[in-house]
Design a protein around this motif. Sequence first.
Motif, PDB file in Angstrom:
ATOM      1  N   ALA A 179      -9.419  19.274  34.495  1.00  0.00           N
ATOM      2  CA  ALA A 179      -8.723  18.867  33.270  1.00  0.00           C
ATOM      3  C   ALA A 179      -9.693  18.384  32.202  1.00  0.00           C
ATOM      4  CB  ALA A 179      -7.700  17.771  33.588  1.00  0.00           C
ATOM      5  N   THR A 180     -10.834  17.825  32.628  1.00  0.00           N
ATOM      6  CA  THR A 180     -11.778  17.246  31.673  1.00  0.00           C
ATOM      7  C   THR A 180     -13.176  17.851  31.759  1.00  0.00           C
ATOM      8  OG1 THR A 180     -12.466  15.517  33.232  1.00  0.00           O
ATOM      9  CG2 THR A 180     -10.551  15.047  31.821  1.00  0.00           C
ATOM     10  N   ASN A 181     -13.447  18.639  32.800  1.00  0.00           N
ATOM     11  CA  ASN A 181     -14.789  19.171  33.096  1.00  0.00           C
ATOM     12  C   ASN A 181     -15.797  18.079  33.404  1.00  0.00           C
ATOM     13  OD1 ASN A 181     -14.143  21.917  32.817  1.00  0.00           O
ATOM     14  ND2 ASN A 181     -14.399  21.836  30.602  1.00  0.00           N
ATOM     15  N   GLN A 182     -15.318  16.882  33.688  1.00  0.00           N
ATOM     16  CA  GLN A 182     -16.209  15.773  34.017  1.00  0.00           C
ATOM     17  C   GLN A 182     -16.593  15.834  35.500  1.00  0.00           C
ATOM     18  OE1 GLN A 182     -17.296  13.755  31.700  1.00  0.00           O
ATOM     19  NE2 GLN A 182     -18.413  12.244  32.909  1.00  0.00           N
ATOM     20  N   PRO A 183     -17.896  15.732  35.823  1.00  0.00           N
ATOM     21  CA  PRO A 183     -18.307  15.737  37.232  1.00  0.00           C
ATOM     22  C   PRO A 183     -17.624  14.623  38.021  1.00  0.00           C
ATOM     23  CG  PRO A 183     -20.208  15.987  35.787  1.00  0.00           C
ATOM     24  CD  PRO A 183     -19.046  15.640  34.902  1.00  0.00           C
ATOM     25  N   LEU A 184     -17.253  14.944  39.261  1.00  0.00           N
ATOM     26  CA  LEU A 184     -16.599  13.965  40.117  1.00  0.00           C
ATOM     27  C   LEU A 184     -17.622  13.025  40.737  1.00  0.00           C
ATOM     28  CD1 LEU A 184     -14.056  16.316  41.950  1.00  0.00           C
ATOM     29  CD2 LEU A 184     -13.591  14.762  40.042  1.00  0.00           C
ATOM     30  N   ALA A 203     -27.929  17.676  36.631  1.00  0.00           N
ATOM     31  CA  ALA A 203     -26.579  18.078  37.019  1.00  0.00           C
ATOM     32  C   ALA A 203     -26.569  18.531  38.463  1.00  0.00           C
ATOM     33  CB  ALA A 203     -26.075  19.202  36.122  1.00  0.00           C
ATOM     34  N   GLU A 204     -25.562  18.130  39.217  1.00  0.00           N
ATOM     35  CA  GLU A 204     -25.288  18.783  40.497  1.00  0.00           C
ATOM     36  C   GLU A 204     -24.662  20.117  40.120  1.00  0.00           C
ATOM     37  OE1 GLU A 204     -24.127  20.075  44.301  1.00  0.00           O
ATOM     38  OE2 GLU A 204     -22.843  20.031  42.541  1.00  0.00           O
ATOM     39  N   ILE A 205     -25.191  21.213  40.652  1.00  0.00           N
ATOM     40  CA  ILE A 205     -24.841  22.533  40.154  1.00  0.00           C
ATOM     41  C   ILE A 205     -23.341  22.815  40.231  1.00  0.00           C
ATOM     42  CG2 ILE A 205     -25.264  23.649  42.386  1.00  0.00           C
ATOM     43  CD1 ILE A 205     -26.129  25.120  38.901  1.00  0.00           C
ATOM     44  N   MET A 206     -22.646  22.318  41.257  1.00  0.00           N
ATOM     45  CA  MET A 206     -21.211  22.559  41.363  1.00  0.00           C
ATOM     46  C   MET A 206     -20.409  21.507  40.601  1.00  0.00           C
ATOM     47  SD  MET A 206     -21.430  25.332  42.879  1.00  0.00           S
ATOM     48  CE  MET A 206     -19.681  25.712  42.964  1.00  0.00           C
ATOM     49  N   GLY A 207     -21.077  20.419  40.186  1.00  0.00           N
ATOM     50  CA  GLY A 207     -20.449  19.479  39.248  1.00  0.00           C
ATOM     51  C   GLY A 207     -20.463  20.057  37.846  1.00  0.00           C
ATOM     52  N   GLY A 208     -21.408  20.948  37.604  1.00  0.00           N
ATOM     53  CA  GLY A 208     -21.411  21.736  36.387  1.00  0.00           C
ATOM     54  C   GLY A 208     -22.062  21.123  35.172  1.00  0.00           C
ATOM     55  N   ARG A 209     -22.094  19.795  35.090  1.00  0.00           N
ATOM     56  CA  ARG A 209     -22.606  19.135  33.899  1.00  0.00           C
ATOM     57  C   ARG A 209     -23.400  17.890  34.260  1.00  0.00           C
ATOM     58  NH1 ARG A 209     -18.418  22.034  32.389  1.00  0.00           N
ATOM     59  NH2 ARG A 209     -18.234  22.779  30.232  1.00  0.00           N
ATOM     60  N   ILE A 210     -24.222  17.449  33.318  1.00  0.00           N
ATOM     61  CA  ILE A 210     -24.958  16.198  33.463  1.00  0.00           C
ATOM     62  C   ILE A 210     -24.059  15.087  32.956  1.00  0.00           C
ATOM     63  CG2 ILE A 210     -27.008  14.894  32.799  1.00  0.00           C
ATOM     64  CD1 ILE A 210     -28.388  17.583  32.261  1.00  0.00           C
ATOM     65  N   ALA A 211     -23.682  14.158  33.827  1.00  0.00           N
ATOM     66  CA  ALA A 211     -22.785  13.061  33.438  1.00  0.00           C
ATOM     67  C   ALA A 211     -23.554  12.026  32.628  1.00  0.00           C
ATOM     68  CB  ALA A 211     -22.178  12.421  34.683  1.00  0.00           C
ATOM     69  N   LEU A 212     -23.178  11.862  31.379  1.00  0.00           N
ATOM     70  CA  LEU A 212     -23.820  10.878  30.501  1.00  0.00           C
ATOM     71  C   LEU A 212     -23.142   9.528  30.598  1.00  0.00           C
ATOM     72  CD1 LEU A 212     -24.263  13.168  27.364  1.00  0.00           C
ATOM     73  CD2 LEU A 212     -25.874  12.785  29.255  1.00  0.00           C
ATOM     74  N   SER A 213     -21.854   9.536  30.913  1.00  0.00           N
ATOM     75  CA  SER A 213     -21.068   8.327  31.129  1.00  0.00           C
ATOM     76  C   SER A 213     -19.894   8.713  32.008  1.00  0.00           C
ATOM     77  CB  SER A 213     -20.584   7.740  29.798  1.00  0.00           C
ATOM     78  OG  SER A 213     -19.588   8.578  29.226  1.00  0.00           O
ATOM     79  N   ALA A 214     -18.967   7.789  32.204  1.00  0.00           N
ATOM     80  CA  ALA A 214     -17.793   8.093  33.029  1.00  0.00           C
ATOM     81  C   ALA A 214     -16.872   9.090  32.350  1.00  0.00           C
ATOM     82  CB  ALA A 214     -17.036   6.815  33.348  1.00  0.00           C
ATOM     83  N   THR A 215     -17.041   9.290  31.040  1.00  0.00           N
ATOM     84  CA  THR A 215     -16.139  10.180  30.304  1.00  0.00           C
ATOM     85  C   THR A 215     -16.871  11.250  29.497  1.00  0.00           C
ATOM     86  OG1 THR A 215     -16.103   8.617  28.441  1.00  0.00           O
ATOM     87  CG2 THR A 215     -14.361   8.407  30.108  1.00  0.00           C
ATOM     88  N   GLU A 216     -18.202  11.269  29.544  1.00  0.00           N
ATOM     89  CA  GLU A 216     -18.964  12.227  28.760  1.00  0.00           C
ATOM     90  C   GLU A 216     -19.933  12.986  29.652  1.00  0.00           C
ATOM     91  OE1 GLU A 216     -19.929  10.539  24.465  1.00  0.00           O
ATOM     92  OE2 GLU A 216     -20.419   9.071  26.012  1.00  0.00           O
ATOM     93  N   ALA A 217     -20.117  14.272  29.354  1.00  0.00           N
ATOM     94  CA  ALA A 217     -21.049  15.095  30.122  1.00  0.00           C
ATOM     95  C   ALA A 217     -21.489  16.267  29.247  1.00  0.00           C
ATOM     96  CB  ALA A 217     -20.405  15.596  31.408  1.00  0.00           C
ATOM     97  N   ARG A 218     -22.629  16.839  29.577  1.00  0.00           N
ATOM     98  CA  ARG A 218     -23.114  17.997  28.835  1.00  0.00           C
ATOM     99  C   ARG A 218     -23.674  19.028  29.815  1.00  0.00           C
ATOM    100  NH1 ARG A 218     -28.665  17.984  28.692  1.00  0.00           N
ATOM    101  NH2 ARG A 218     -29.717  15.976  28.937  1.00  0.00           N
TER     102      ARG A 218
END
Length: 240
Positions: A179-184, A203-218
């Motif tokens: 829903a958010t594409n945010q890594p778990l 980034a964890e490859i299956m998490g898909g993104r680098i988590a910058l915060s609890a609600t932001e990722a790139r």
Amino acid sequence: MAGNQWLGAARLAEWDRTVWITVYPIPADSRPETRRYIDQLQVESFQDIGEFFSREAARYGLAIPQAAHFQLAPIPESLPPGLPPSDNRLAIAWWSLKMRWWAWRQEHQDGLLDPDIQVFMRYQSLEGNPVLDRSVGLKKGRYTVVNAFASRRAASRNRVIVAHELLHVFGATDKYDPATNQPLVPDGLANPRATPLFPQRKAEIMGGRIALSATEARMPASLGAALIGPLTAQEIGWVP
């Protein structure tokens, strides 16, 4: 087809030899810059993915000097079936059958050695700020459909997506909130023990993104900014 799929899946699970992967470049639009990009593609454009797998395998004590070997196919004469709605199971099942038949036909028409996995790269132009459709990787079919941008600027990120979808073929699961594409947390983070937890550096490859915060990722800019976490390594058979 069923027997071929079963034997292929069994071979992939062993990780005891180089995996052969055929890449099929497909123009997803009619723009001339898309075709020009496809025409200049070289098989070396995908070698970073095999090097990523070998590097990550070594972190788990596996010596796989050449995890993957890529071969580049001609442009297919027909387009793959379009992806169905993600919430319609009947449509997904029907698409899967059509896609397997279409993929099997490409394998027997491309003039290359039979691969373990097929990667169908649907390239589209960056002009006009388009939005990419989702990509998929199917373990049962041993193929991926990757939507990518036809641009050298996007090539490194395209390879991140290909690696992610290939790991689905090996049995890895997604580790992000759809829903958010945010890594778990914790399995979607590259370093779940970091203090402070955010921002993450990779980034964890299956998490898909680098988590910058609890609600932001790139998105990671390249596979150099990604790794395979412990749960993913377990799912693909690298650790017990």
